[in-house]
Design a protein around this motif. Structure first.
Motif, PDB file in Angstrom:
ATOM      1  N   HIS A   3     -22.733 110.543  58.465  1.00  0.00           N
ATOM      2  CA  HIS A   3     -21.722 111.563  58.691  1.00  0.00           C
ATOM      3  C   HIS A   3     -20.349 111.123  58.972  1.00  0.00           C
ATOM      4  N   PRO A   4     -19.608 111.161  57.977  1.00  0.00           N
ATOM      5  CA  PRO A   4     -18.040 110.643  58.285  1.00  0.00           C
ATOM      6  C   PRO A   4     -17.332 111.190  59.379  1.00  0.00           C
ATOM      7  N   ARG A   5     -16.453 110.327  59.905  1.00  0.00           N
ATOM      8  CA  ARG A   5     -15.758 110.846  61.087  1.00  0.00           C
ATOM      9  C   ARG A   5     -14.326 111.520  60.715  1.00  0.00           C
ATOM     10  N   LEU A   6     -14.053 112.585  61.243  1.00  0.00           N
ATOM     11  CA  LEU A   6     -12.685 113.365  60.901  1.00  0.00           C
ATOM     12  C   LEU A   6     -11.862 113.337  62.292  1.00  0.00           C
ATOM     13  N   PHE A   7     -10.710 112.725  62.251  1.00  0.00           N
ATOM     14  CA  PHE A   7      -9.504 112.994  63.249  1.00  0.00           C
ATOM     15  C   PHE A   7      -8.900 114.093  62.968  1.00  0.00           C
ATOM     16  N   LEU A   8      -8.741 114.942  64.193  1.00  0.00           N
ATOM     17  CA  LEU A   8      -8.206 116.263  63.875  1.00  0.00           C
ATOM     18  C   LEU A   8      -7.071 116.409  64.897  1.00  0.00           C
ATOM     19  N   HIS A   9      -5.814 116.463  64.178  1.00  0.00           N
ATOM     20  CA  HIS A   9      -4.601 116.954  65.103  1.00  0.00           C
ATOM     21  C   HIS A   9      -3.948 118.055  64.927  1.00  0.00           C
ATOM     22  N   VAL A  10      -4.353 119.112  65.069  1.00  0.00           N
ATOM     23  CA  VAL A  10      -3.722 120.431  64.959  1.00  0.00           C
ATOM     24  C   VAL A  10      -3.276 121.356  66.150  1.00  0.00           C
ATOM     25  N   GLN A  11      -2.168 121.699  66.113  1.00  0.00           N
ATOM     26  CA  GLN A  11      -1.348 122.384  67.386  1.00  0.00           C
ATOM     27  C   GLN A  11      -1.655 123.835  67.171  1.00  0.00           C
ATOM     28  N   GLU A  12      -1.744 124.338  66.178  1.00  0.00           N
ATOM     29  CA  GLU A  12      -1.883 126.083  65.772  1.00  0.00           C
ATOM     30  C   GLU A  12      -3.196 126.357  65.949  1.00  0.00           C
ATOM     31  N   PRO A  13      -3.597 127.199  66.964  1.00  0.00           N
ATOM     32  CA  PRO A  13      -5.159 127.461  67.342  1.00  0.00           C
ATOM     33  C   PRO A  13      -5.637 128.140  66.331  1.00  0.00           C
ATOM     34  N   ALA A  14      -5.069 129.209  65.471  1.00  0.00           N
ATOM     35  CA  ALA A  14      -5.847 129.866  64.451  1.00  0.00           C
ATOM     36  C   ALA A  14      -6.164 128.778  63.281  1.00  0.00           C
ATOM     37  N   LEU A  15      -5.336 128.142  63.163  1.00  0.00           N
ATOM     38  CA  LEU A  15      -5.733 127.076  62.130  1.00  0.00           C
ATOM     39  C   LEU A  15      -6.920 126.041  62.419  1.00  0.00           C
ATOM     40  N   ALA A  16      -6.650 125.593  63.831  1.00  0.00           N
ATOM     41  CA  ALA A  16      -7.814 124.809  64.297  1.00  0.00           C
ATOM     42  C   ALA A  16      -9.191 125.484  64.270  1.00  0.00           C
ATOM     43  N   ALA A  17      -9.175 126.727  64.636  1.00  0.00           N
ATOM     44  CA  ALA A  17     -10.387 127.572  64.661  1.00  0.00           C
ATOM     45  C   ALA A  17     -11.056 127.774  63.316  1.00  0.00           C
ATOM     46  N   GLN A  18      -9.899 127.967  62.496  1.00  0.00           N
ATOM     47  CA  GLN A  18     -10.369 128.025  60.899  1.00  0.00           C
ATOM     48  C   GLN A  18     -11.242 126.934  60.614  1.00  0.00           C
ATOM     49  N   LEU A  19     -10.457 125.707  60.693  1.00  0.00           N
ATOM     50  CA  LEU A  19     -11.064 124.625  60.308  1.00  0.00           C
ATOM     51  C   LEU A  19     -12.439 124.156  60.790  1.00  0.00           C
ATOM     52  N   LEU A  20     -12.642 124.211  62.228  1.00  0.00           N
ATOM     53  CA  LEU A  20     -13.683 123.924  63.171  1.00  0.00           C
ATOM     54  C   LEU A  20     -14.786 124.737  62.615  1.00  0.00           C
ATOM     55  N   GLN A  21     -14.655 126.131  62.392  1.00  0.00           N
ATOM     56  CA  GLN A  21     -15.591 127.200  61.917  1.00  0.00           C
ATOM     57  C   GLN A  21     -16.286 126.727  60.447  1.00  0.00           C
ATOM     58  N   SER A  22     -15.552 126.208  59.797  1.00  0.00           N
ATOM     59  CA  SER A  22     -15.972 126.016  58.502  1.00  0.00           C
ATOM     60  C   SER A  22     -16.845 125.069  57.976  1.00  0.00           C
ATOM     61  N   ALA A  23     -17.867 125.495  57.019  1.00  0.00           N
ATOM     62  CA  ALA A  23     -19.028 124.685  57.026  1.00  0.00           C
ATOM     63  C   ALA A  23     -18.900 123.267  56.742  1.00  0.00           C
ATOM     64  N   VAL A  24     -17.663 122.896  56.050  1.00  0.00           N
ATOM     65  CA  VAL A  24     -17.458 121.480  55.500  1.00  0.00           C
ATOM     66  C   VAL A  24     -17.349 120.612  56.756  1.00  0.00           C
ATOM     67  N   VAL A  25     -16.346 121.244  57.786  1.00  0.00           N
ATOM     68  CA  VAL A  25     -15.852 120.402  58.768  1.00  0.00           C
ATOM     69  C   VAL A  25     -16.967 120.153  59.878  1.00  0.00           C
ATOM     70  N   LYS A  26     -17.943 121.218  59.927  1.00  0.00           N
ATOM     71  CA  LYS A  26     -18.998 121.059  60.670  1.00  0.00           C
ATOM     72  C   LYS A  26     -19.973 119.812  60.105  1.00  0.00           C
TER      73      LYS A  26
END
Length: 448
Positions: A3-26
């Motif tokens: 499982h590759p490691r993804l560093f995430l730096h996102v200030q906008e809560p809506a964008l962060a939630a959209q990414l973290l809820q996506s199947a690929v980021v999981k």
């Protein structure tokens, strides 16, 4: 499964939630930035494969820290921004940082890009299939080992820049394939790729081969001749074995790299060079400088971006796979179903392969010629030195094999026994070094 490691730096809560809820980021192991320290410092302390960064106007120091580190060559980046010009972000992109998406964000495109990175970074995914090969492929390079996947990422980044590249690697490791892959992945891909072996140039004709000449410029110049700089106009010029170029001729090459101009022999007009230079050597560049074989100032011009090609012995996961890959191609070409026995596969895995991928490929091709259906260890001829070939061994060569194939096997076997040393090999074979280079170039053109 990796499982590759993804560093995430996102200030906008809506964008962060959209990414973290996506199947690929999981599917990634996600490392989120915090407010404890600047995100660039956190990133440099992590061992991640990919970074997703939401840029802002307060990140100039973070961008500068990335530029001053080696991280751009080690991992991939996806930046998103509001579209306002950010000079430091532009510098990162010109340095090959990766992707930059501007608002309004197309989340479908962003998630597709993340999916592409996941497939590449995950060791269980396959990128490009080659017949029945199980190895990944990038451009003309084949391999799925960690060192090769890292090389793919590096080449993809540097290919889209205009930086001169110096490829360093052992004989047979695939330096010309790396150079050709850089060209194919660059913005110059539609223009010529011209390769010249500096070790095969006679000192008297170096100027003519590089810069061309006009009719009557010297005895034997019966017509105008285009040098490789003109032949590669708009494209890529590959200078193989650049450390073998006569030291006095290196000054002239340096002058072209510094001024961008050259003059054909016998002409009074300068021409402007529009080529991307990729050079290669199987020597340690610093040792070549110390030995007086390479000018230091030329080295710095050529090595704006150095690339190291790993030897086959450092690609353990690829060795058997490459053997099967080469055999698959031969089977497809000849419409055969020859196989490697278990004992042969074991021998291939255990052999040190001092001649690298070239030695492995030629061993498989020799074995293919000698074997009927099943390739056994003896067919590889790994322990047979050309100088010790006996009449019995010669009798084992199948009747009816074309002389051209036997000549090719003799040349390649001699090179392997001499660890790729072309001067010694040419002397043993009783041919000139230039003839040897010409034959090797011919073999390269006929390889799949």
């Amino acid at each position: 499964m990796k499982h590759p490691r993804l560093f995430l730096h996102v200030q906008e809560p809506a964008l962060a939630a959209q990414l973290l809820q996506s199947a690929v980021v999981k599917r990634f192991i996600v490392v989120k930035s915090s407010d404890a320290a600047p995100w660039s410092e956190q990133l440099l302390q992590q061992s991640c494969d990919l970074a997703f960064i939401q840029a802002d106007q307060h990140s100039e120091a973070d961008y500068q820290q990335l530029l001053s580190s080696n991280i751009l060559a080690e991992m991939d980046f996806i930046f998103v921004s509001d579209g306002n010009p950010e000079p430091w972000l532009d510098k990162l992109m010109r340095s090959g940082a990766g992707y930059h998406f501007r608002q309004p964000l197309d989340m479908v495109c962003i998630l597709d890009t993340l999916q592409d990175f996941y497939q590449q970074l995950s060791s269980t995914q396959q990128q490009v299939k080659a017949n029945n090969s199980m190895l990944d492929q990038f451009g003309l390079l084949v391999g799925s080992s960690r060192s090769m996947l890292k090389l793919y990422r590096t080449l993809r980044k540097v290919a889209v820049t205009e930086a001169n590249i110096l490829i360093v690697g052992e004989s047979g490791a695939g330096k010309e394939l790396v150079a050709n892959t850089v060209h194919l992945a660059s913005y110059r891909a539609e223009q010529p790729f011209i390769a010249i072996n500096c070790g095969a140039l006679s000192p008297e004709l170096v100027d003519s081969e590089l810069f061309g000449h006009t009719k009557g410029a010297f005895t034997g110049a019966l017509r105008d001749h285009q040098g490789v700089f003109a032949q590669a106009e708009g494209g890529t010029l590959f200078l193989d074995e650049v450390t073998e170029m006569p030291i006095e001729q290196q000054v002239k090459l340096l002058r072209v790299l510094e001024s961008g101009e050259y003059r054909p022999v016998g002409s009074d007009k300068c021409r402007q060079a529009n080529v991307r230079i990729v050079a290669a050597t199987n020597r340690d560049p610093q040792q070549a400088i110390s030995d007086g074989l390479l000018r230091e100032d030329l080295y710095f011009r050529l090595a704006q971006f150095p690339v190291v090609v790993p030897p086959l012995r450092d690609r353990n996961d690829d060795i058997v796979g490459l053997a099967q890959h080469f055999l698959a191609y031969r089977n497809a070409q000849e419409q055969q179903q020859k196989q490697l026995s278990t004992a042969t596969l074991q021998l291939i895995a255990e052999h040190r392969w001092p001649g690298n991928v070239r030695e492995l490929k030629h061993a498989v091709e020799r074995a293919y010629i000698l074997a009927d259906k099943m390739i056994e260890p003896d067919h590889l001829l790994l322990e047979m030195a050309l100088a010790d070939t006996t009449e019995t061994e010669l009798n084992e060569v199948p009747a009816g094999v074309p002389l051209e194939q036997l000549e090719k096997a003799a040349i390649l076997n001699t090179l392997e026994q001499n660890a790729g040393n072309k001067t010694d090999s040419a002397q043993q074979l009783g041919i000139s070094v230039k003839t040897l280079y010409n034959k090797l170039e011919k073999y390269q053109q006929t390889e799949p």
